[in-house]
Design a protein around this motif. Structure first.
Motif, PDB file in Angstrom:
ATOM      1  N   GLU A 150       7.909  -6.998  -2.290  1.00  0.00           N
ATOM      2  CA  GLU A 150       7.103  -7.043  -1.064  1.00  0.00           C
ATOM      3  C   GLU A 150       5.902  -7.975  -1.229  1.00  0.00           C
ATOM      4  O   GLU A 150       5.515  -8.673  -0.286  1.00  0.00           O
ATOM      5  N   ALA A 151       5.331  -7.998  -2.420  1.00  0.00           N
ATOM      6  CA  ALA A 151       4.208  -8.901  -2.675  1.00  0.00           C
ATOM      7  C   ALA A 151       4.653 -10.359  -2.582  1.00  0.00           C
ATOM      8  O   ALA A 151       3.932 -11.218  -2.073  1.00  0.00           O
ATOM      9  N   HIS A 152       5.858 -10.630  -3.049  1.00  0.00           N
ATOM     10  CA  HIS A 152       6.413 -11.982  -2.948  1.00  0.00           C
ATOM     11  C   HIS A 152       6.622 -12.355  -1.476  1.00  0.00           C
ATOM     12  O   HIS A 152       6.252 -13.453  -1.044  1.00  0.00           O
ATOM     13  N   HIS A 153       7.188 -11.447  -0.699  1.00  0.00           N
ATOM     14  CA  HIS A 153       7.395 -11.710   0.741  1.00  0.00           C
ATOM     15  C   HIS A 153       6.066 -11.899   1.464  1.00  0.00           C
ATOM     16  O   HIS A 153       5.975 -12.712   2.396  1.00  0.00           O
ATOM     17  N   ARG A 154       5.058 -11.149   1.055  1.00  0.00           N
ATOM     18  CA  ARG A 154       3.713 -11.316   1.622  1.00  0.00           C
ATOM     19  C   ARG A 154       3.238 -12.756   1.459  1.00  0.00           C
ATOM     20  O   ARG A 154       2.797 -13.395   2.426  1.00  0.00           O
ATOM     21  N   ASP A 155       3.355 -13.277   0.234  1.00  0.00           N
ATOM     22  CA  ASP A 155       2.870 -14.634  -0.051  1.00  0.00           C
ATOM     23  C   ASP A 155       3.677 -15.696   0.695  1.00  0.00           C
ATOM     24  O   ASP A 155       3.138 -16.661   1.214  1.00  0.00           O
TER      25      ASP A 155
ATOM     26  N   HIS B  94       0.837  -1.210   0.000  1.00  0.00           N
ATOM     27  CA  HIS B  94       0.000   0.000   0.000  1.00  0.00           C
ATOM     28  C   HIS B  94       0.869   1.257   0.000  1.00  0.00           C
ATOM     29  O   HIS B  94       0.613   2.210  -0.760  1.00  0.00           O
ATOM     30  N   SER B  95       1.918   1.273   0.832  1.00  0.00           N
ATOM     31  CA  SER B  95       2.787   2.447   0.931  1.00  0.00           C
ATOM     32  C   SER B  95       3.495   2.724  -0.390  1.00  0.00           C
ATOM     33  O   SER B  95       3.589   3.876  -0.833  1.00  0.00           O
ATOM     34  N   TYR B  96       3.994   1.663  -1.036  1.00  0.00           N
ATOM     35  CA  TYR B  96       4.693   1.861  -2.308  1.00  0.00           C
ATOM     36  C   TYR B  96       3.737   2.244  -3.430  1.00  0.00           C
ATOM     37  O   TYR B  96       4.121   2.960  -4.362  1.00  0.00           O
ATOM     38  N   THR B  97       2.496   1.799  -3.338  1.00  0.00           N
ATOM     39  CA  THR B  97       1.492   2.219  -4.317  1.00  0.00           C
ATOM     40  C   THR B  97       1.237   3.716  -4.189  1.00  0.00           C
ATOM     41  O   THR B  97       1.131   4.436  -5.197  1.00  0.00           O
ATOM     42  N   GLU B  98       1.146   4.208  -2.935  1.00  0.00           N
ATOM     43  CA  GLU B  98       0.976   5.646  -2.709  1.00  0.00           C
ATOM     44  C   GLU B  98       2.206   6.421  -3.182  1.00  0.00           C
ATOM     45  O   GLU B  98       2.095   7.524  -3.725  1.00  0.00           O
ATOM     46  N   PHE B  99       3.382   5.855  -2.963  1.00  0.00           N
ATOM     47  CA  PHE B  99       4.644   6.441  -3.432  1.00  0.00           C
ATOM     48  C   PHE B  99       4.583   6.635  -4.958  1.00  0.00           C
ATOM     49  O   PHE B  99       4.917   7.705  -5.487  1.00  0.00           O
ATOM     50  N   LEU B 100       4.122   5.600  -5.664  1.00  0.00           N
ATOM     51  CA  LEU B 100       4.010   5.683  -7.125  1.00  0.00           C
ATOM     52  C   LEU B 100       3.029   6.762  -7.565  1.00  0.00           C
ATOM     53  O   LEU B 100       3.264   7.472  -8.548  1.00  0.00           O
TER      54      LEU B 100
ATOM     55  N   VAL C  29      10.738   1.697  -7.508  1.00  0.00           N
ATOM     56  CA  VAL C  29       9.593   1.493  -6.621  1.00  0.00           C
ATOM     57  C   VAL C  29       8.716   0.340  -7.126  1.00  0.00           C
ATOM     58  O   VAL C  29       8.200  -0.451  -6.334  1.00  0.00           O
ATOM     59  N   VAL C  30       8.573   0.224  -8.441  1.00  0.00           N
ATOM     60  CA  VAL C  30       7.762  -0.857  -9.025  1.00  0.00           C
ATOM     61  C   VAL C  30       8.347  -2.224  -8.670  1.00  0.00           C
ATOM     62  O   VAL C  30       7.622  -3.140  -8.258  1.00  0.00           O
TER      63      VAL C  30
END
Length: 205
Positions: free
Chosen positions: A194-199, A148-154, A187-188
């Motif tokens: 981070e999505a990989h670490h989430r899973d 979420h934070s990196y999406t806002e960063f983008l 950032v992308v």
């Protein structure tokens, strides 16, 4: 530098719905940590990313270390989990090294990093000993917040509120990015990591 290829096609919207009491406690623990972070950093996403990565690089190292010791005590293999968690810690550390180049943190932000890391390391170490399931679930939710934070960063980069500077050389080398890559490209790929670490952590839990 060792290189790493980010999978940017990974599903960014996946969410593990809390079902058990332990899941709910992990979820709300992470949510409660977001408020002071938002208050302190507001829209300074470069510094926010730096702080986030100093914390995010801890769980993989703690988990890998404790599983390593468990493997030694029980004379049994880890099923690849030690390597997976240590690679996660190294990947998060490279995120930090990258954003250090971008953010150029002030002295009080460095002091805050030291304090937060000291508290978080010991708390996570104790939490992992008590319940690895809870510890991994909490990291899974931390990574959801990171996405979420990196999406806002983008969004801020796309609006022009943050300058889209050239990517640091360390990021170009590590992620094998084009020579003309920018901060947005960095950032992308970090968000994909981070999505990989989430899973991985939700699976581990």
């Amino acid at each position: 530098w060792e290189t790493y290829k980010a999978d940017t096609s990974i599903d960014l919207k996946k969410h593990h719905k809390p079902s058990t009491l332990l899941d709910k406690f992990a979820f709300w623990s992470v949510k409660s940590l977001r408020w002071p972070t938002d208050l302190f950093f507001q829209r300074r996403y470069g510094c926010r990313a730096m702080m986030l990565e100093t914390v995010a690089a801890v769980p993989g190292m703690v988990g890998g270390m404790l599983l390593h010791c468990k493997s030694l005590r029980k004379f049994e293999h880890s099923g690849g989990w030690i390597r997976a968690l240590l690679e996660e810690a190294e990947n998060e550390r490279m995120h930090l090294m990258t954003f250090m180049e971008v953010a150029q943190p002030k002295w009080y932000e460095r002091a805050l990093v030291m304090a937060v890391q000291g508290v978080f390391f010991n708390a996570y170490f104790l939490g992992y000993i008590i319940s690895p399931k809870f510890a991994h679930r909490m990291v899974g939710y931390l990574e959801e917040e990171a996405i979420h934070s990196y999406t806002e960063f983008l969004k801020e980069l796309d609006k022009g509120n943050i300058e889209n500077v050239p990517a640091p050389a360390i990021a170009i080398d590590y992620w094998r990015l084009p020579a003309d890559a920018t901060l947005r490209d960095v950032v992308v790929v970090v968000r994909a990591d981070e999505a990989h670490h989430r899973d991985v952590n939700h699976l581990a839990s």
